[in-house]
Scaffold this active site. Sequence first.
Site, PDB file in Angstrom:
ATOM      1  N   SER A 183      45.700  15.006  49.142  1.00  0.00           N
ATOM      2  CA  SER A 183      45.302  15.006  50.391  1.00  0.00           C
ATOM      3  C   SER A 183      46.084  14.184  52.036  1.00  0.00           C
ATOM      4  O   SER A 183      47.322  12.729  51.697  1.00  0.00           O
ATOM      5  CB  SER A 183      43.047  15.312  50.937  1.00  0.00           C
ATOM      6  OG  SER A 183      43.477  15.727  51.624  1.00  0.00           O
ATOM      7  N   ASP A 445      45.947  26.392  50.284  1.00  0.00           N
ATOM      8  CA  ASP A 445      45.297  25.625  51.460  1.00  0.00           C
ATOM      9  C   ASP A 445      45.147  25.733  52.259  1.00  0.00           C
ATOM     10  O   ASP A 445      46.180  24.990  53.155  1.00  0.00           O
ATOM     11  CB  ASP A 445      45.627  24.762  50.299  1.00  0.00           C
ATOM     12  CG  ASP A 445      45.309  22.738  50.843  1.00  0.00           C
ATOM     13  OD1 ASP A 445      44.457  23.194  52.129  1.00  0.00           O
ATOM     14  OD2 ASP A 445      45.956  21.615  50.723  1.00  0.00           O
ATOM     15  N   HIS A 470      43.146  22.976  47.590  1.00  0.00           N
ATOM     16  CA  HIS A 470      42.977  21.677  48.010  1.00  0.00           C
ATOM     17  C   HIS A 470      43.650  20.843  46.277  1.00  0.00           C
ATOM     18  O   HIS A 470      42.455  20.434  46.691  1.00  0.00           O
ATOM     19  CB  HIS A 470      42.293  21.499  48.893  1.00  0.00           C
ATOM     20  CG  HIS A 470      42.803  19.942  49.322  1.00  0.00           C
ATOM     21  ND1 HIS A 470      43.603  19.810  50.629  1.00  0.00           N
ATOM     22  CD2 HIS A 470      42.097  18.355  50.183  1.00  0.00           C
ATOM     23  CE1 HIS A 470      44.100  18.559  51.268  1.00  0.00           C
ATOM     24  NE2 HIS A 470      42.678  18.474  50.698  1.00  0.00           N
TER      25      HIS A 470
END
Length: 512
Positions: A183, A445, A470
Amino acid sequence: MAIWPAPWLGLVLLVSLWGSSAPASLLRRLGEHMQRFQESSTLGLGLSPDTVAIPKQGWLEQPLDPFNASDRRSFLQRYWANDQHWASQDGPVFLHLGGEGSLGPGSVMRGHPAALAPAWGALVIGLEHRFYGLSVPARGLDMAQLRFLSSRHALADVVSARLALARLFNVSFSSYWICFGGSYAGSLAAWARLKYPHLIFASVASSAPVQAVLDFSEYNQVVSRSLMSVAIGGSAECREAASAAFAEVERRLRAGRATQAALRADLVACGSLNRAEDQAEMLGALQALVGGAVQYDGQTGAPLSVRHLCGLLLGGGGNCSRSTPYRGLRRAVQVVIHSLGQKCLSFSRAETVAQLRVTEPQESGMGDRQWLYQTCTEFGFYVTCEGPRCPFSQLPALPSHLELCEQVFGLSASSIAQAVAQTNSYYGGQTLGATQVLFVNGDIDPWHVLSVTQALGPLKSALLIPGASHCLDMAPESPADSPSLRQGRQNIFQQLQTWLRLAKDSQVRGGI
Ligand SMILES: *[C@@H]1O[C@H](CO)[C@@H](O)[C@H](O)[C@H]1NC(C)=O
Ligand SMILES: *[C@@H]1O[C@H](CO)[C@@H](O)[C@H](O)[C@H]1NC(C)=O
Ligand SMILES: *[C@@H]1O[C@H](CO)[C@@H](O)[C@H](O)[C@H]1NC(C)=O
C-alpha cells in the site's frame, strides 16, 4: 507443541481496545482489525524456546528534521529484526517498510518478505514509519510537529536507518538491501529505490498507489467491477443488489422521522441521523463497508468477503421470501460491527472532527490524524462516488473530504490540489523512472489503478494477479490460495532471483 509467551506479546496486546469508531475511517478500522488479528495469530505459531528471542525489537535515534543539520531534535524509531535465516554477513537484507499505522513483529515473521528470507539467507528488518505506532516523536501531533511528517521525511529515515542498521548488525558492504512494502509503504519502497539507488538495490512494491490523486472516484468503479467478478463470488446481480440497497437507504433517510429512526436502529448507529452531514458520513461508511469487502477479499481476519457480502445482498442468509438487498446490507453491517467488537457505529461528523483534532498520540496507535494530514498535504486519495459507473450514493462528495483538511488543519482546498500535483511531479507518478522495482497488484483491488500494472522496460517489472485483493501477495501462504496467487508469489521469487544473480555476476566480473 507448547506455546511460549514471546517477549513482544505485551506490545501486541497494548495496541487494542477502541471505543466507537470514527466513520470516515471504517476502511482503516477494517485494515487495522485484520492486522491485529493476523499479528495475534502469529502468537499461535507455537514458537519453540529457541525462537523466543525472535524477533528482536530495537530503537534508532533519528533526526526529527533530517533536512536541517542545525536542528538537533530527534525521535526514536522502532524496528524489528529477524535474523534466524541470516546465513552470513554477505547475505541480503530485506527491509520491510511500515506505512500509515503501527508495525508489529509479524512484519518480519510472516508473509513476504519473511517467507522469502530462507532461500537467500536474508536478514529481515521491519522499520516503523515515523509518527505512527510507537515511533511518534515526543511533544505530540500539533501542526508544528506534523511539519516533519511526509513521505520525504520517511525516505530520509530509510536512508539513515539503512546506514545505522548496517553498522549495528555488521552487514557486509557487498550485501544487497531490498525494500518491501504494501500500500502506501509499497510506494515508499518504490520511491526509496528511485531516490537512493546507491543504497537500495531493488524493491518489491505491493499494491502501491504511486499516483497521487485528489478525487479518487475510480476506487468505487473498481469496487463495482469486482462485485461483478464471478471468480471471487460476485455477479451482475450482486452489483445491482448493492445499488438497490443504497437506493433503499437513501429513500428511508428521506421518508420521515419514524422510518429514519428505524433505519438508525437497522444500521446500529450510535446517534441520530438528522443532520445532512451525518447522513453523508453514514453513506460513506456503508460504501467503505462494501469497498472493504472488495479491498480485503479473502484475507485472514476480514469480516466480509465478496462472496459472503453478495450472498447476504442476494438473500442467501435467511428467510428468502422476506429478504431484500436492504436487509442483506443491514446484516452485513451487523457482521462487521460484531467483528470489530463494537456496540454501534458513530456517524457523527462533529465527533469525527473532534477526534481528529486531538494532538496527543492515541494509545490505539491507529494514526488517523497523521494519515489525514498526509492525504491533505501529499496524496489526496479521497474516495468519492460520482457518475453512473458508481453503484452507490453520490455522497460524500469531494468538498466534504476537503473541508475536513480545513476543519482539522486549516488547510485550504487549493493547497491540497497543489500538494497532490507536487507529489506527482516529485516522484513521477505512474511513470516514475526507477529500475529494479517490481510492482505487484491484484486486479480486484481498487488501488491497482493508481499503481504500475505494466512493465515499463526490462528492469521495470510489473505483476497483476487475477482475483487478488489489496496486498494479498504479502500474506502468508495458505491452502486456500488461488493458483494465480501461487503463480504470482513464484514470479516475485524468480524476479528477485534474476536480479540478485545478475548483480552477483557483474560483481564477479568487476572484481568487487
Ligand atoms: C534549522 O534549525 C535551526 C535550529 O533549530 C533553526 O533555528 C532554523 O530556523 C532551522 N532552519 C530551517 C530552514 O528550518
Ligand atoms: C563483522 O564481520 C566481519 C566479516 O564480514 C568480521 O570479520 C568481523 O569480526 C565482524 N565484526 C563483529 C563486531 O562482529
Ligand atoms: C418467511 O417469512 C414469512 C413472513 O414473515 C413467513 O410467513 C414464512 O413462514 C417464513 N418462512 C420460513 C421458511 O421461515
